[in-house]
Design a protein around this motif. Structure first.
Motif, short mmCIF file in Angstrom:
data_model
loop_
_atom_site.label_atom_id
_atom_site.label_comp_id
_atom_site.label_asym_id
_atom_site.label_seq_id
_atom_site.Cartn_x
_atom_site.Cartn_y
_atom_site.Cartn_z
N TYR A 183 14.74 32.41 45.20
CA TYR A 183 15.45 31.43 46.02
C TYR A 183 14.74 30.09 45.96
CZ TYR A 183 17.75 35.52 48.03
OH TYR A 183 18.47 36.68 48.20
N THR A 240 18.86 28.57 47.94
CA THR A 240 19.89 28.79 46.93
C THR A 240 19.40 29.75 45.86
OG1 THR A 240 19.08 26.80 45.82
CG2 THR A 240 20.98 26.55 47.26
N ASN A 259 29.71 31.26 43.45
CA ASN A 259 29.89 30.10 44.31
C ASN A 259 28.65 29.21 44.18
OD1 ASN A 259 32.42 30.84 45.95
ND2 ASN A 259 31.11 32.63 46.25
N THR A 260 28.83 27.92 44.44
CA THR A 260 27.69 27.02 44.44
C THR A 260 27.52 26.38 45.82
OG1 THR A 260 29.07 25.18 43.65
CG2 THR A 260 27.88 26.46 41.99
N THR A 261 26.28 26.05 46.14
CA THR A 261 25.94 25.43 47.42
C THR A 261 25.24 24.11 47.15
OG1 THR A 261 25.65 27.61 48.43
CG2 THR A 261 24.69 25.72 49.59
N GLU A 262 25.62 23.07 47.86
CA GLU A 262 24.96 21.78 47.68
C GLU A 262 23.59 21.80 48.34
OE1 GLU A 262 25.62 17.09 48.79
OE2 GLU A 262 27.37 18.36 48.35
N ALA A 264 23.50 26.36 42.69
CA ALA A 264 23.32 25.16 43.52
C ALA A 264 23.66 23.92 42.73
CB ALA A 264 21.87 25.08 44.00
N VAL A 275 29.90 18.97 44.49
CA VAL A 275 30.17 20.40 44.40
C VAL A 275 31.34 20.63 43.48
CG1 VAL A 275 30.76 22.48 45.70
CG2 VAL A 275 29.31 20.74 46.73
#
Length: 246
Positions: A89, A94, A206-209, A238, A245
């Motif tokens: 992580y 992320t 999925n992606t995370t900012e 990420a 995003v």
């Protein structure tokens, strides 16, 4: 003073270009190794290796670098290389997967763990983040000098056995089942297409900012991982704030 500044700026650009070139060579070396390991070191009987060698030459990769990658796959010199994937992580929590090619697991594991720790992340156990990624076949055909429209490319890709296609200004990105990437690659080459990439790789579901406050720390982690000679690929779930995003 102005002369010194000019020299400093030129040297800075050169160093950045050298670093970028080094990372390109690093990835090509990994691809050469994997292709030779899977299909043998003779490009005449190994289409994937032939593709990777063409990419190496197009990138002006030195012959000794190419030879070194092939020697690794053949076990020349007695060194045995292993492909290992680490999961962890980032500082923003992320998910990150790190693919490595190493002849010393202890050295590589220690360096990767240190990189995560130094930048506020943590290395996890096997399976801790891999469930957040999907493995897909990935083929890229550059659009420059290609006289093919999107509809024709899509039909040819589907006929070749692809599952999906994404079109950008620069390329056609084709997705397949990972077990089918070789068959789709061969079918597209038979149709006369020149491929830039043909491999199986991991894609985040999925992606995370990354929060603005963590962006610099996160980028520091990625930079340190990329600078590790044992690291061949980094898969991130990420995006940095300025990237947006997807």
């Amino acid at each position: 003073m102005s002369g010194h500044s000019k020299w400093h700026n030129i040297q800075g650009r050169k160093n950045a270009q050298d670093a970028k070139r080094g990372k390109i060579f690093q990835k090509i070396s990994r691809d050469l190794y994997q292709a030779a390991k899977a299909g043998g070191p003779d490009p005449d009987g190994n289409p994937q290796l032939r593709l990777e060698m063409d990419k190496a030459r197009a990138a002006n990769m030195p012959k000794e670098n190419i030879k070194r990658a092939l020697d690794k796959a053949s076990g020349v010199g007695g060194a045995k290389f292993e492909e290992i994937t680490y999961e962890g992580y980032g500082p923003a929590g992320t998910a990150i997967m790190v693919a490595a090619l190493t002849d010393n697991k202890n050295r590589t594991a220690a360096a990767i763990r240190s990189a995560f720790t130094h930048h506020g992340g943590s290395l996890g156990a096997a399976g801790s983040v891999s469930y957040m990624f999907d493995r897909k076949g990935y083929i890229v055909i550059l659009r420059e000098d290609l006289d093919t429209d999107e509809d024709t490319m899509l039909m040819d890709a589907l006929d070749a056995g692809a599952d999906d296609m994404e079109t950008t200004d620069d390329a056609f990105k084709i997705y397949t089942d990972p077990s089918s990437v070789t068959a789709v690659r061969d079918a597209l080459q038979e149709k006369g297409y020149s491929l830039d990439t043909a491999e199986a790789r991991m894609f985040p579901q999925n992606t995370t900012e990354v929060p603005e406050a963590k962006a610099s720390q996160y980028q520091g982690l990625i930079d340190e991982l990329e600078d590790n000679d044992d690291v061949s690929d980094i898969y991130e779930a990420a995006v940095l704030p300025e990237e947006g995003v997807e």
